[in-house]
Design an enzyme around this catalytic site. Structure first.
Site, short mmCIF file in Angstrom:
data_model
loop_
_atom_site.label_atom_id
_atom_site.label_comp_id
_atom_site.label_asym_id
_atom_site.label_seq_id
_atom_site.Cartn_x
_atom_site.Cartn_y
_atom_site.Cartn_z
N GLY A 19 49.37 -8.07 -99.06
CA GLY A 19 50.79 -7.83 -99.30
C GLY A 19 51.28 -6.46 -98.89
N LYS A 50 53.75 -8.07 -95.32
CA LYS A 50 55.16 -7.68 -95.17
C LYS A 50 55.62 -7.69 -93.72
CE LYS A 50 56.33 -6.69 -99.50
NZ LYS A 50 55.17 -7.21 -100.21
N ASP A 126 60.64 -8.69 -104.27
CA ASP A 126 60.32 -7.27 -104.43
C ASP A 126 60.91 -6.45 -103.29
OD1 ASP A 126 58.51 -8.70 -102.75
OD2 ASP A 126 57.15 -6.98 -102.74
N ASP A 127 61.15 -5.17 -103.58
CA ASP A 127 61.58 -4.19 -102.58
C ASP A 127 62.84 -4.63 -101.83
OD1 ASP A 127 59.32 -2.89 -103.43
OD2 ASP A 127 58.11 -3.43 -101.69
N TYR A 171 59.55 -5.23 -110.85
CA TYR A 171 58.18 -5.72 -111.01
C TYR A 171 57.25 -4.73 -111.69
CZ TYR A 171 57.68 -3.18 -106.55
OH TYR A 171 57.70 -2.22 -105.56
N ASP A 237 49.18 1.72 -98.00
CA ASP A 237 50.18 1.58 -96.94
C ASP A 237 51.28 2.62 -97.02
OD1 ASP A 237 51.20 0.50 -99.26
OD2 ASP A 237 52.02 -1.31 -98.34
N ASN A 265 45.93 -5.76 -104.23
CA ASN A 265 46.58 -5.55 -102.93
C ASN A 265 45.95 -4.29 -102.35
OD1 ASN A 265 48.50 -5.70 -100.82
ND2 ASN A 265 49.82 -4.25 -101.88
#
Length: 686
Positions: A19, A50, A126-127, A171, A237, A265
């Site tokens: 993810g 992503k 999310d995001d 989240y 990341d 993740n």
């Protein structure tokens, strides 16, 4: 329609989320992952890269026949390994929740994946921005209601589901307003989301240092179900220079019966997640109630020890490093064909036997468990260095703070106990640096090149940093560093952090490593902070004391900044403190013209140097580094305000300050025609 059964009877989800932001893993890497997941007793893989266009940005587009073939093969490979394949989709960037065509597009996309054999799905929000469009505001009272509505519709549309996950926009606890228990968003999710749908949660923060039982009980109460942890403890990341090879930790095994599952993740680089996934598996099997996540041949009810789990993982990883995995380079002219997998070290095979007076064949030193332990401790966890990294930092800090005890050819100093301790600790640090370099060399020669290539940039970076620190400590002890490691005004590129990111870092306090060998060390602890009204009397006292050393026959604009008649520009009023109190200050004025009389300075000069600073440093501050940081901080603020240059006024007989500032090489004497007698100007372009 056959739906998932009640939460209490379903399998505890344990495994991996793909993810992260960045290059997705390859199909072959995912198949390798399934093998490891099954071997270590985990059971779930969540597909959510992503940067997969059709997962997020172009979520409406159906897969082509070629793409479908790949996904079908991947889902089949997961089934063969008894791994639950969870397909995730992220429509939140641009979906219009109130548009039936959008809902139909989402159902159509997931129905296609369902035809591939997938029976578990996740809908991720999310995001994304929480502000709804005008059309959605007419139908939904909040983004939570919109997200829950479409999630429930999709869930009811799909058939024969095993697992269905929902990732909320809030989240983690840090995103909840004003708190988890008072979050209207989470309460809506808990009340309206169908009970068969599970909710993903990252803990107190996006990257949570710890996840406590109490925090999970709190969010479970609001969500009305236990969450599935999407754990970012090993995610990297967000920083391409960081890698995490420490164990899964700071999560009590008492969490397991209070959770629906835990999915890690991990690092973007596939091969570097051996430790992250392996130690998660060890953590999962530590609960006696979790028969489905036990690892073969291990005590089901044993307590979880992060360090023991780490050693177990590194021991298995060492075997992986010993398996040769080289690309076929025979077509490149190297003359070396592709090597079959082997647990033996690679050997030279051209049957060359050196003569008695010739160089012997190069033989690579084998990688050891100690090497991998050291590697893990250098690249540990987001909030924590490993033991060896901490020890190295402590030694450098102590050696630098006690550099006065280092021997520079003085016999008396060499005989002192402190000097002996300094030399012993310097040697200990040197030995640790040598171990890092030895580890780098062994890793570079390891047979498994696939792992090495994922790791190489990180170990090159740490080798460079350690080599620089080693040379620095040697210079403190009176030894000249190698020419390649001396930091000068024109250094080699490996001697400083490169690129625009490096330039930004050097603008910040404590990042100016170009001064490492060129300036004396700080011998006191200093604080640089914004000036407050309480500092006024100390500033005037310091200014008066320093001016008493000079003849005050020249009027300075800067005196108005010191005495309070002029207000410094925003973020341009800093003071310097040591353990005795205030010992320096720098004030800045973005537009000097507003404070001067007509034609006080030439217009041409003011075009190049429109801003003014005034600087005063007490003689008890001999350390140029701290003075340089003080001035540089104000210069940085003036640059941010749009200034292109700065000047500073001094009385010509203020020899001490003029000489001191010249050594800093920040300001330079300006040649200005028609300048008032007894006045010297220094300045710099920004």
């Amino acid at each position: 329609m056959s739906k998932t059964t009640a939460n209490s009877s379903r399998m505890f989800l344990s495994g991996v989320v793909e993810g992260f932001y960045g290059r997705p893993w390859t199909m072959e890497q995912r198949k390798t992952l399934f093998t490891r997941v099954q071997k270590w007793g985990l059971n779930t893989y969540l597909y959510a890269p992503k940067n997969d266009y059709k997962h997020r940005m172009y979520w409406r587009e159906l897969y082509t026949s070629e793409e479908a073939e790949q996904l079908i093969a991947l889902i089949s490979a997961a089934k063969e390994r008894n791994v639950e394949f969870v397909y995730a989709i992220s429509p939140g960037l641009d979906i219009t929740f109130s548009n039936p065509k959008e809902v139909a597009a989402l159902k159509r996309k997931l129905s296609q994946v369902c035809e591939f054999g997938c029976r578990s799905f996740a809908l991720l929000f999310d995001d994304i921005e929480t502000e709804m469009c005008a059309a959605d505001k007419e139908l939904f009272s909040s983004s939570a209601h919109a997200q829950v509505s479409i999630t429930n519709q999709v869930f009811q549309h799909l058939q024969e589901l095993h697992t269905f996950l929902f990732c909320p926009t809030d989240y983690c606890a840090a995103f909840c307003t004003p708190s988890v228990t008072q979050s209207s968003y989470l309460h809506t999710v808990g009340e309206k989301l169908l009970p068969e749908i599970d909710v993903l949660w990252t803990g107190p923060k996006v990257v949570s240092k710890e996840i406590s039982v109490e925090s999970i009980e709190e969010v479970s109460g609001v969500l009305r179900r236990p969450p599935v942890i999407w754990d970012n403890i090993h995610a990297n990341d967000y920083d391409p220079q960081r890698l995490f090879l420490g164990p899964f930790k700071n999560r009590s095994t008492e969490l397991i019966p209070k959770l629906r599952g835990v999915l890690t993740n991990p690092n973007c680089e596939f091969e570097l997640n051996f430790v992250a996934i392996h130690t998660l598996a060890t953590w999962c099997k530590s609960s006696s109630g979790q028969k489905d996540v036990a690892m073969d041949g291990e005590d089901q009810g044993s307590d979880y020890s992060p360090q023991e789990a780490l050693q177990l993982a590194l021991t298995d990883w060492l075997v992986e490093f010993g398996v040769a995995d080289q690309p076929d380079v025979s077509r490149t002219g190297s003359g070396r064909p592709k090597r079959e997998s082997s647990e033996e070290e690679p050997m030279q095979t051209d049957e060359h036997v050196p003569g008695p007076r010739e160089n012997p064949l190069y033989t690579a030193e084998p990688l050891t468990l100690d090497d991998l332990t050291l590697l893990s401790e250098l690249f540990y966890l987001p909030y924590e260095h490993g033991p060896t990294a901490l020890a190295m930092l402590r030694e450098v800090h102590w050696l630098r703070a006690n550099s006065d005890a280092a021997t520079f050819g003085h016999a008396a100093a060499a005989d002192s106990g402190k000097a002996k301790e300094w030399q012993e600790r310097a040697q200990h640090f040197d030995d640790m640096c040598s171990a890092v370099i030895r580890m780098f060399n062994r890793l570079s020669n390891a047979p498994n090149r696939t792992v090495l290539y994922d790791l190489y940039n990180y170990i090159c970076d740490i080798k460079s940093g350690v080599s620089l620190a080693k040379a620095f400590v040697n210079s403190l002890g009176g030894h000249n560093p190698p020419p390649s490691q001396v930091i000068t005004d024109d250094p080699e590129p490996w001697g400083f952090r490169g690129g625009l990111s490096g330039e930004f870092q050097r603008m910040l306090p404590c990042h100016g490593n170009r001064d490492l060998f060129r300036t004396p060390l700080a011998t006191r602890v200093y604080a640089i902070r914004p000036c407050t009204p309480k500092d006024k009397s100390d500033i005037l006292r310091l200014s008066k004391e320093m001016q008493s050393e000079t003849l005050q026959h020249a009027a300075l604009i800067g005196d108005g900044l010191v005495e309070g008649q002029l207000a410094p520009s925003k973020h341009c009023d800093l003071v310097l403190e040591d353990d005795e109190g205030l010992c320096g200050f720098t004030f800045g004025l973005a537009d000097a013209k507003v404070a001067m009389t007509k034609s006080q300075y030439p217009e041409m000069m003011l075009r190049d140097f429109p801003s003014l600073i005034t600087v005063q440093i007490h003689p008890r501050v001999p350390d140029p580094c701290v003075a340089k940081r003080l001035i540089a901080s104000v210069l940085s603020s003036l640059r941010d305000s749009g200034s292109t240059g700065v000047f500073c006024e001094f009385r010509s007989n203020d020899k001490r300050m003029l000489d001191f500032l010249k050594t800093l090489e920040v300001l330079h004497v300006l040649k200005v025609d028609g300048l008032q007698a007894g006045l010297v100007l220094m300045g710099t372009k920004l």
